[in-house]
Write a protein that holds these residues in place. Structure first.
Motif, PDB file in Angstrom:
ATOM      1  N   LEU A 284     -29.085  -9.331 -14.994  1.00  0.00           N
ATOM      2  CA  LEU A 284     -29.010 -10.614 -14.296  1.00  0.00           C
ATOM      3  C   LEU A 284     -27.553 -10.905 -13.941  1.00  0.00           C
ATOM      4  CD1 LEU A 284     -31.478 -12.784 -16.410  1.00  0.00           C
ATOM      5  CD2 LEU A 284     -31.946 -11.109 -14.620  1.00  0.00           C
ATOM      6  N   GLN A 285     -27.356 -11.438 -12.749  1.00  0.00           N
ATOM      7  CA  GLN A 285     -25.996 -11.679 -12.278  1.00  0.00           C
ATOM      8  C   GLN A 285     -25.866 -13.042 -11.625  1.00  0.00           C
ATOM      9  OE1 GLN A 285     -25.606  -8.301  -9.666  1.00  0.00           O
ATOM     10  NE2 GLN A 285     -24.770  -6.975 -11.272  1.00  0.00           N
ATOM     11  N   VAL A 286     -24.705 -13.629 -11.810  1.00  0.00           N
ATOM     12  CA  VAL A 286     -24.332 -14.851 -11.094  1.00  0.00           C
ATOM     13  C   VAL A 286     -23.583 -14.422  -9.845  1.00  0.00           C
ATOM     14  CG1 VAL A 286     -22.907 -16.934 -11.154  1.00  0.00           C
ATOM     15  CG2 VAL A 286     -24.223 -16.274 -13.173  1.00  0.00           C
ATOM     16  N   ILE A 287     -23.989 -14.957  -8.683  1.00  0.00           N
ATOM     17  CA  ILE A 287     -23.386 -14.573  -7.411  1.00  0.00           C
ATOM     18  C   ILE A 287     -22.381 -15.627  -6.957  1.00  0.00           C
ATOM     19  CG2 ILE A 287     -23.845 -13.835  -5.048  1.00  0.00           C
ATOM     20  CD1 ILE A 287     -25.167 -12.096  -7.219  1.00  0.00           C
TER      21      ILE A 287
ATOM     22  N   ASN B 157     -29.405 -13.947  -9.403  1.00  0.00           N
ATOM     23  CA  ASN B 157     -30.191 -12.983  -8.610  1.00  0.00           C
ATOM     24  C   ASN B 157     -31.619 -12.795  -9.122  1.00  0.00           C
ATOM     25  OD1 ASN B 157     -29.628 -11.651 -10.999  1.00  0.00           O
ATOM     26  ND2 ASN B 157     -29.198  -9.682 -10.034  1.00  0.00           N
ATOM     27  N   PHE B 158     -32.133 -13.752  -9.889  1.00  0.00           N
ATOM     28  CA  PHE B 158     -33.453 -13.606 -10.506  1.00  0.00           C
ATOM     29  C   PHE B 158     -34.187 -14.937 -10.444  1.00  0.00           C
ATOM     30  CE2 PHE B 158     -35.919 -13.396 -14.673  1.00  0.00           C
ATOM     31  CZ  PHE B 158     -36.944 -12.609 -14.154  1.00  0.00           C
TER      32      PHE B 158
ATOM     33  N   GLY C 262     -20.308 -13.913 -18.036  1.00  0.00           N
ATOM     34  CA  GLY C 262     -18.925 -13.447 -18.042  1.00  0.00           C
ATOM     35  C   GLY C 262     -18.716 -12.349 -17.024  1.00  0.00           C
ATOM     36  N   GLN C 263     -17.457 -11.998 -16.759  1.00  0.00           N
ATOM     37  CA  GLN C 263     -17.140 -10.949 -15.794  1.00  0.00           C
ATOM     38  C   GLN C 263     -17.284  -9.580 -16.430  1.00  0.00           C
ATOM     39  OE1 GLN C 263     -13.089 -10.526 -14.501  1.00  0.00           O
ATOM     40  NE2 GLN C 263     -13.716 -10.142 -12.392  1.00  0.00           N
ATOM     41  N   TYR C 264     -17.912  -8.664 -15.709  1.00  0.00           N
ATOM     42  CA  TYR C 264     -18.149  -7.274 -16.108  1.00  0.00           C
ATOM     43  C   TYR C 264     -19.061  -7.206 -17.324  1.00  0.00           C
ATOM     44  CZ  TYR C 264     -17.621  -2.390 -17.112  1.00  0.00           C
ATOM     45  OH  TYR C 264     -17.898  -1.073 -17.350  1.00  0.00           O
ATOM     46  N   LEU C 265     -18.567  -7.575 -18.482  1.00  0.00           N
ATOM     47  CA  LEU C 265     -19.400  -7.755 -19.678  1.00  0.00           C
ATOM     48  C   LEU C 265     -18.762  -8.893 -20.448  1.00  0.00           C
ATOM     49  CD1 LEU C 265     -20.403  -4.168 -20.825  1.00  0.00           C
ATOM     50  CD2 LEU C 265     -21.929  -5.963 -20.089  1.00  0.00           C
ATOM     51  N   PHE C 266     -18.915  -8.908 -21.737  1.00  0.00           N
ATOM     52  CA  PHE C 266     -18.378 -10.017 -22.506  1.00  0.00           C
ATOM     53  C   PHE C 266     -17.267  -9.526 -23.421  1.00  0.00           C
ATOM     54  CE2 PHE C 266     -22.876 -10.503 -21.683  1.00  0.00           C
ATOM     55  CZ  PHE C 266     -22.835 -11.593 -20.830  1.00  0.00           C
ATOM     56  N   THR C 267     -16.069 -10.035 -23.198  1.00  0.00           N
ATOM     57  CA  THR C 267     -14.928  -9.601 -23.994  1.00  0.00           C
ATOM     58  C   THR C 267     -14.835 -10.365 -25.302  1.00  0.00           C
ATOM     59  OG1 THR C 267     -13.451 -11.223 -22.982  1.00  0.00           O
ATOM     60  CG2 THR C 267     -13.637  -9.088 -21.890  1.00  0.00           C
TER      61      THR C 267
ATOM     62  N   LEU D 163     -14.230 -18.506 -14.708  1.00  0.00           N
ATOM     63  CA  LEU D 163     -14.885 -17.292 -14.218  1.00  0.00           C
ATOM     64  C   LEU D 163     -14.262 -16.919 -12.881  1.00  0.00           C
ATOM     65  CD1 LEU D 163     -18.599 -18.294 -14.959  1.00  0.00           C
ATOM     66  CD2 LEU D 163     -17.022 -17.056 -16.458  1.00  0.00           C
ATOM     67  N   ALA D 164     -13.691 -15.717 -12.797  1.00  0.00           N
ATOM     68  CA  ALA D 164     -13.034 -15.273 -11.568  1.00  0.00           C
ATOM     69  C   ALA D 164     -13.700 -14.007 -11.059  1.00  0.00           C
ATOM     70  CB  ALA D 164     -11.545 -15.026 -11.824  1.00  0.00           C
ATOM     71  N   GLY D 165     -13.880 -13.926  -9.728  1.00  0.00           N
ATOM     72  CA  GLY D 165     -14.495 -12.740  -9.141  1.00  0.00           C
ATOM     73  C   GLY D 165     -15.732 -13.089  -8.337  1.00  0.00           C
ATOM     74  N   SER D 166     -16.396 -12.057  -7.800  1.00  0.00           N
ATOM     75  CA  SER D 166     -17.555 -12.277  -6.934  1.00  0.00           C
ATOM     76  C   SER D 166     -18.883 -12.193  -7.674  1.00  0.00           C
ATOM     77  CB  SER D 166     -17.557 -11.250  -5.795  1.00  0.00           C
ATOM     78  OG  SER D 166     -17.659  -9.941  -6.323  1.00  0.00           O
ATOM     79  N   MET D 167     -18.850 -11.657  -8.882  1.00  0.00           N
ATOM     80  CA  MET D 167     -20.102 -11.439  -9.602  1.00  0.00           C
ATOM     81  C   MET D 167     -19.860 -11.469 -11.105  1.00  0.00           C
ATOM     82  SD  MET D 167     -22.653  -8.210  -8.978  1.00  0.00           S
ATOM     83  CE  MET D 167     -22.552  -8.497  -7.211  1.00  0.00           C
ATOM     84  N   PHE D 168     -20.767 -12.123 -11.842  1.00  0.00           N
ATOM     85  CA  PHE D 168     -20.661 -12.182 -13.301  1.00  0.00           C
ATOM     86  C   PHE D 168     -21.987 -11.772 -13.921  1.00  0.00           C
ATOM     87  CE2 PHE D 168     -18.776 -16.095 -11.350  1.00  0.00           C
ATOM     88  CZ  PHE D 168     -17.483 -15.600 -11.214  1.00  0.00           C
ATOM     89  N   THR D 169     -21.909 -11.095 -15.039  1.00  0.00           N
ATOM     90  CA  THR D 169     -23.122 -10.717 -15.762  1.00  0.00           C
ATOM     91  C   THR D 169     -23.683 -11.924 -16.513  1.00  0.00           C
ATOM     92  OG1 THR D 169     -22.307  -8.466 -16.040  1.00  0.00           O
ATOM     93  CG2 THR D 169     -24.061  -9.170 -17.510  1.00  0.00           C
TER      94      THR D 169
END
Length: 587
Positions: free
Chosen positions: A98-101, A134-135, A151-156, A185-191
């Protein structure tokens, strides 16, 4: 719980800890998988990664398109040619992620105790109040009180780059959440990860299938990382798909365990998969913190006893931005080795981290130190007890080879194999010395066509009388080597070595070569491949086996792996008999 593998037979002199480690031809027996991306795709950086110990390159298709990843792989091929170090290729699927757009790519700031709405309406712009996803089935899957992480990419684990949400209300298709912490949250897509919630999406999506059948087939991938694997049937269906694709029938499937659903079906998944990836990022969120270590130890033990490679993720997250890991991370890497991990997978650390080469080098050094105190004797006894009696013929030979090598303090174990199975079984018993897998192809001929199978396949029509000496083409798909060049060849300890060979100019060649067995050993702890000259088939005589052994020993000496008066244990087939012998090298 199983007893510790740590070995401290005698009290160690504390000052000895400060003594520099001795350099070795092998950075570590434990392998390192590097995820390639923006910070690790130049030829120069990739060459540094290979020299530092990366043996498997992971291509994560949850971001970036096929063209982008192809450019990276092409650079990797150039780096392999220049460094003469072999590297396997792993394709990581997206799966039901699942992703945040965030189409605007503007930074989104969320405040603690603020409300934010997750909506399937992707026409809305992402903001601190609304996050499009996206769901469209999330509202049906969650309930009040459920936990969601974004979070971005995965979770740090950093509170500034990922947000912990708690479901407050389900309203139609929307899910209204309370933010438990402040984050940007920075970027175009987050998990987006919904903790312990079943998501009704296929494990292998249509996008995944398209990437595998195009990019995967084109590049003859060695490993497929099956993201969000939840059932053994996921692996079976994926294997059927690979078989239908033909060129990927030998690709190994590594099931990625990322949630409680996969954990609950772990045993049957392990039985079907070729290996396991313990994705501690998502799984670490699904599990209570106090249970994470328990799952890690139990899962690694099961993989070890099954003789299947286990890969551990998320070990040095802080090295994404820092040159040195935290004390906890350094200890975590060592414990992964002591728990029995075959390989360490680096994600964000090499994909977008500032120090990809240094990270690989640091992790390799920690692994090497941990291997020195691994209690091999305890592990060996435990494995033999688990296997039980009567052992299979091959298992008995493998365990005997390791026992002999330990008793005589051998420098290396050399194993002749055509399928790689014998060498992997030897590695299963975790010998303290490297296992050199001499992969010898099986040769079949019908006068006009020779085919080599096992480690690789070569098929070409040829007139045997046109050869001045026996020759085969150098593999066309090995990075950097030109198609049609005539060589016999050998791959020693992850390095290419070629021999002179002569062939008639009129020789017509149609070549198909794969190096799956050799490359796939690059994810198994302690196992290092050597491709024998194809003129020495697996069903060869004692004399030809001896000639291949001599080549292996000579190059081992040149590389500094073997020295005069060292002892070497050799495991090979002579006729119908399997033989384990001990050689003491002369000056």
């Amino acid at each position: 719980m199983h007893s510790s593998h740590l070995l401290l037979e005698e009290p160690i002199r504390m000052a000895s800890i400060l003594e520099p480690s001795k350099s070795s031809f092998f950075p570590a027996l434990t392998k390192i998988v590097g995820t390639l991306g923006p910070k690790s795709r130049s030829v120069e950086t990739l060459s540094g990664c290979l020299k530092s110990g990366m043996s498997v390159a992971r291509f994560d298709f949850s971001w970036g398109d096929a063209e982008y990843h192809q450019e990276t792989l092409d650079n990797l091929k150039i780096a392999v040619k220049s460094t003469k170090k072999l590297c396997a290729v792993m394709l990581d699927t997206v799966g039901p992620e699942l992703q945040v757009i965030n189409k605007s790519e503007k930074a989104i700031t969320l405040k603690a105790d603020g409300l934010v709405t997750l909506t399937p309406n992707q026409d809305q712009e992402a903001s601190s109040e609304v996050l499009p996803i996206n769901f469209d089935g999330l509202a049906k899957a969650v309930k009040k009180g459920d936990t969601i992480f974004v979070g971005q990419y995965l979770f740090t684990g950093s509170e500034t780059t990922s947000v912990w949400l708690e479901v407050d209300e389900v309203k139609g298709d929307d899910v209204i959440c309370l933010s438990r912490n402040a984050a940007t949250l920075a970027g175009s897509m987050f998990t987006l990860h919904a903790s312990q919630v079943h998501i009704d999406m296929p494990t292998l999506t249509e996008k995944d299938k398209e990437v595998i059948s195009t990019w995967g087939v084109q590049n003859k991938i060695d490993f497929l990382s099956l993201s969000y694997c939840r059932h053994a049937e996921d692996v079976r269906q994926t294997r059927e798909m690979l078989k239908k694709l033909g060129d990927l029938s030998q690709t190994q499937i590594f099931a990625k365990i990322e949630n409680v659903e996969g954990l609950n079906h772990f045993d049957e998944i392990l039985q079907e998969a070729d290996g396991i990836i313990l994705s501690r990022g998502n799984l670490g969120i699904d599990l209570p913190p106090e249970k994470v270590f328990l799952f890690q130890k139990a899962a690694l033990y099961k993989c070890n006893m099954a003789g299947k490679p286990a890969v551990l993720t998320r070990v040095v997250d802080s090295m994404t931005d820092n040159l040195r890991p935290t004390r906890a991370e350094a200890t975590d890497v060592a414990n992964a080795v002591l728990d029995g991990s075959d390989a360490i997978l680096l994600g964000a650390e090499t994909l977008r981290g500032l120090y990809p080469v240094e990270t690989i080098s640091t992790v390799g050094r920690i692994c090497a130190e941990a291997e020195k105190v691994f209690n091999q004797d305890l592990y060996f006894k435990k494995t033999v007890k688990y296997v039980g009696e009567p052992m299979s013929h091959l298992e008995s030979i493998a365990s005997s080879a390791v026992r002999a090598a330990i008793k005589v303090k051998a420098s290396v174990i050399i194993c002749f194999t055509s399928s790689g199975r014998a060498a992997r079984l030897i590695a299963k018993y975790r010998p303290t010395m490297p296992v050199i897998s001499v992969v010898i192809p099986r040769v079949k001929t019908n006068q006009l066509k020779w085919s080599f199978s096992g480690a690789f396949e070569v098929c070409f029509p040829l007139d045997l009388s046109s050869l001045t000496t026996t020759a085969v083409p150098f593999p066309e798909n090995v990075a950097g080597f030109q198609r049609g060049t005539i060589h016999s060849y050998c791959l020693m300890l992850g390095r290419f070595l070629s021999y002179k060979c002569y062939a008639s100019d009129s020789l017509s060649l149609v070549t198909r070569v794969t190096l799956y067995q050799a490359r796939q050993s690059l994810i198994v702890r302690g196992l290092f491949p050597m491709l024998a000259d194809p003129r020495h088939p697996a069903e060869s005589t004692s004399a030809t086996n001896e000639s291949v052994l001599k080549v292996a020993l000579d190059h081992g000496k040149q590389a500094g792996v073997i020295k005069s008066h060292d002892r070497v244990v050799v495991c090979q087939k002579v006729g119908d008999a399997s033989v384990v012998k001990i050689i003491e090298l002369e000056d």
